[in-house]
Enzyme design. Structure first.
Site, short mmCIF file in Angstrom:
data_model
loop_
_atom_site.label_atom_id
_atom_site.label_comp_id
_atom_site.label_asym_id
_atom_site.label_seq_id
_atom_site.Cartn_x
_atom_site.Cartn_y
_atom_site.Cartn_z
CB CYS B 233 -0.87 0.09 1.25
SG CYS B 233 -0.30 -0.03 2.73
NE ARG B 238 -3.60 2.70 2.47
CZ ARG B 238 -3.86 3.51 1.90
NH1 ARG B 238 -4.86 3.63 1.13
NH2 ARG B 238 -2.67 4.06 1.34
#
Lengths: 99, 282
Positions: B233, B238
């Site tokens: 990410c 994430r």
């Protein structure tokens, strides 16, 4: 390295003279601001883009790009959403009513 | 790995707040969330100040992790339940981190802090008191962590899953939209990566979607489960969420998290980049 935690949420512009495209506003229930609401920014296809938690005053702020956005708020007491068109740099205000 | 071994519900959590051998830990970048109210008995882990090395761009070493968990009162045999804000991004990062250092029983609270709050469950400002332990971390498990050279080699060869939002993937934004737009030197994505935003894997309340729904999402996006996979990410939290989905929920065998992610890759000199938004403007 800046992480992914959101900066302090304020709806009013720190400086209107910005090169950033900002979508900002307040979550309300009637006339009352709603703090601790989960506020997400969805792009024009409804895809999730970002999420913040509204401040005690109900404020939220996103650094979006140009385009049409939907701001959706979710709170224990209800949910709601509003659309906003961000046409260029500056602060594009939008409030969200939850019920 | 079954879902029951890696996830707990908010109901289960509430029933096990005082169970011996179960430790709750809140993981956030901004610890004011914890300070303003947390799950009763939960300890605080500060993503930035406690899990990252302050000099090198890396996380704390094995000795540092052992000392940290010892000071928090977490033992090697404890079941650690991680939760946090941002839909469990940083909790998922910590989960990956605990696995990297070989903790045997670590689980995520499904839905994290958000689901707990939406359920209207108790939060307290009271700091827990736990006796220090003598925690011993294992050697880091490199099989779940990808470095930049591996990522370059994976182009066109492995699954590369970019879990950022479509506008970050396309190069239109260089950071998530809740942050000022400062990041890597270049926007765009790693060539041959597919874009499956982390949020596809979660419901609006932050809980994970069902295994059947998850299999469908990644299958339709073109993830080839006969190949190894690297998720990335912007800074690796994430993508920890997606790493958790692919490896721990769906049981894919060789999935790595590239924690250098776009802030590293987008600043490397000479590597290939695809930037659809730049091509549109040209």
């Amino acid at each position: 390295m800046s992480g992914c935690g959101a900066p302090e949420q304020t709806a009013t512009a720190v400086s209107e003279d910005t090169d950033q495209v900002i979508v900002a506003g307040r979550v309300r229930s009637g006339e009352q601001p709603v703090g601790n609401a989960f506020v997400r920014l969805l792009d024009s296809s409804g895809e999730f883009t970002a999420e913040v938690v509204s401040s005690a005053e109900g404020d939220f702020r996103f650094y979006a790009g140009e385009g049409t956005w939907t701001v959706r708020a979710l709170h224990r007491d209800g949910s709601g959403q509003s659309d906003v068109a961000a046409s260029g740099p500056g602060v594009h205000p939008v409030d969200v009513a939850v019920a | 790995m079954s879902r029951d071994e890696v996830l707990v519900s908010t109901d289960w959590a509430e029933q096990n707040l005082n169970t011996d051998g179960v430790v709750f830990a809140e993981v956030d970048e901004d610890t004011t969330a914890y300070d303003n109210g947390h799950i009763p008995g939960a300890v605080k882990l500060d993503w930035r100040n406690e899990l990252q090395d302050h000099v090198r761009r890396d996380f704390v070493d094995r000795t540092g992790f052992s000392e940290l968990l010892s000071a928090k009162g977490i033992g090697n045999d404890d079941t650690v339940i991680l939760y946090g804000g941002n839909n469990n991004w940083f909790a998922a990062y910590a989960y990956w981190y605990f696995k990297l250092y070989g903790h045997s029983d670590v689980r995520l609270l499904d839905g994290g802090r958000k689901k707990w709050e939406l359920d209207g469950r108790e939060l307290t400002k009271e700091e827990p008191s736990r006796s220090a332990t003598k925690y011993v971390a294992q050697e880091p498990d490199r099989s779940i962590r990808a470095f930049r050279d591996e990522v370059v080699d994976a182009i066109d060869n492995q699954n590369l899953v970019d879990v950022r939002s479509p506008d970050e993937f396309s190069g239109k934004l260089v950071a998530p939209a809740h942050l000022p737009q400062e990041s890597a030197q270049r926007g765009g994505h790693i060539p041959s990566a597919i874009n499956v935003p982390w949020s596809k894997a979660a419901n609006e309340d932050g809980t994970f979607k069902s295994d059947d729904e998850l299999r469908k999402i990644y299958g339709e996006a073109g993830l080839d489960d006969s190949k190894d996979t690297i998720a990335y990410c912007r800074i690796g939290e994430r993508s920890s969420h997606t790493w958790f989905v692919l490896r721990e929920l769906l049981g894919h065998s060789n999935v790595k998290n590239y924690d250098g992610s776009w802030t590293e890759y987008g600043s490397l000199v000479g590597v290939p980049i695809e930037n659809p938004s730049e091509q549109q403007e040209a």
